[in-house]
Design a protein around this motif. Sequence first.
Motif, mmCIF file in Angstrom:
data_model
loop_
_atom_site.group_PDB
_atom_site.id
_atom_site.type_symbol
_atom_site.label_atom_id
_atom_site.label_comp_id
_atom_site.label_asym_id
_atom_site.label_seq_id
_atom_site.Cartn_x
_atom_site.Cartn_y
_atom_site.Cartn_z
ATOM 1 N N ARG A 74 10.227 -1.139 2.570
ATOM 2 C CA ARG A 74 9.527 0.588 2.242
ATOM 3 C C ARG A 74 10.971 1.632 1.085
ATOM 4 N NH1 ARG A 74 9.509 0.640 8.230
ATOM 5 N NH2 ARG A 74 7.789 0.328 8.820
ATOM 6 N N ASN A 78 8.909 -1.681 -2.084
ATOM 7 C CA ASN A 78 7.242 -0.675 -2.552
ATOM 8 C C ASN A 78 7.824 0.723 -3.379
ATOM 9 O OD1 ASN A 78 6.687 -2.718 0.245
ATOM 10 N ND2 ASN A 78 6.297 -0.856 1.151
ATOM 11 N N SER A 134 5.702 -7.297 -1.107
ATOM 12 C CA SER A 134 5.407 -5.986 -2.177
ATOM 13 C C SER A 134 4.518 -6.151 -3.048
ATOM 14 C CB SER A 134 6.661 -7.473 -3.515
ATOM 15 O OG SER A 134 7.807 -7.423 -2.398
ATOM 16 N N LEU A 217 1.029 -1.626 2.071
ATOM 17 C CA LEU A 217 2.298 -1.669 1.871
ATOM 18 C C LEU A 217 3.004 -1.614 2.568
ATOM 19 C CD1 LEU A 217 3.009 -0.301 -2.013
ATOM 20 C CD2 LEU A 217 3.272 -2.398 -1.390
#
Length: 251
Positions: A74, A78, A134, A217
């Motif tokens: 995160r 991402n 990813s 994601l």
Amino acid sequence: MAEGIATITLDRPDALNALTVPLKEALIDAFGRAAKDPAVRVVILTGEGRAFSAGQDLRERLAADAAPLEVELRERYNPLILAMWHLDKPIIGAINGVAAGAGASLAFACDIRIASDAASFILAFGRVGLIPDSGATWLLPRLVGLAKATELALTTEPLSAVGADRIGLVSRVVPAEALAGEARALATRLAAAAPRALALTKQALRRSLEAGLEAALEHEAQLQGEAGATQDHAEGLRAFIDKRPPRFRGE
Ligand code: T3D
């Protein structure tokens, strides 16, 4: 920078350009600067040495203070993939060597890929007990279709440059020594095109896909948190460091 072309080079050749926290932060920063700089019209992403990128640095992941996987996704992976996705300038991936794990995801996030004949793609995640992340589970099926994406993800078998060309993952394969020149020639052509038209073309292509990358994601991050908590992930990491085949037990 020359002729409106910014080249971003993954530069940890001794570790096959494996992705560490500082490297990921530098990449996010570099794509952010490319976005803001009107002089940049095209970006080339490539690797130093014999690899494009071997993905997450597995030694760093073993450190006592390594962030949980879903946090790392995160906070760094991402945002990096989204910085590439939303860049309104073309990104050419000059894939100079092996692109494994999140290194392959970075290649998938480029707009156009040119491969050296020494390049290969490995969805290596499963080898260390993880799932493709990813953006790989979102980008790859859209690039090559679900059947091939599933095969590559489940088997973790390497895909050669020629194989990647055959399934349309790369635009073309060139001799290793010609790669930089080919990428630059294409970048020069794109740098001469109308930047706004290129930006709008990219936006139109992206919008055509409709489904939400953010949702994919986030789902990956959630599942990766679970995968990262397994014994098999710990075993995969140990086996990699010990240079021996892993013994997965489904735990
Ligand atoms: O935060 C999170 O963890 C979540 C995100 C996860 C995303 C991921 O990317 S998970 C997948 C991580 N990547 C891998 O599992 C690939 C690991 N590497 C390999 O399988 C092989 O290195 C390659 C197939 C890419 C290349 O093989 P080969 O035989 O050409 O090279 P090598 O001998 O294995 O590697 C050369 C050196 O690079 C070696 O170092 P040494 O022994 O010479 O000091 C090796 O340890 C190092 N290296 C290669 N990959 C990594 C790495 N070091 C750290 N991390 C790596 N990923």
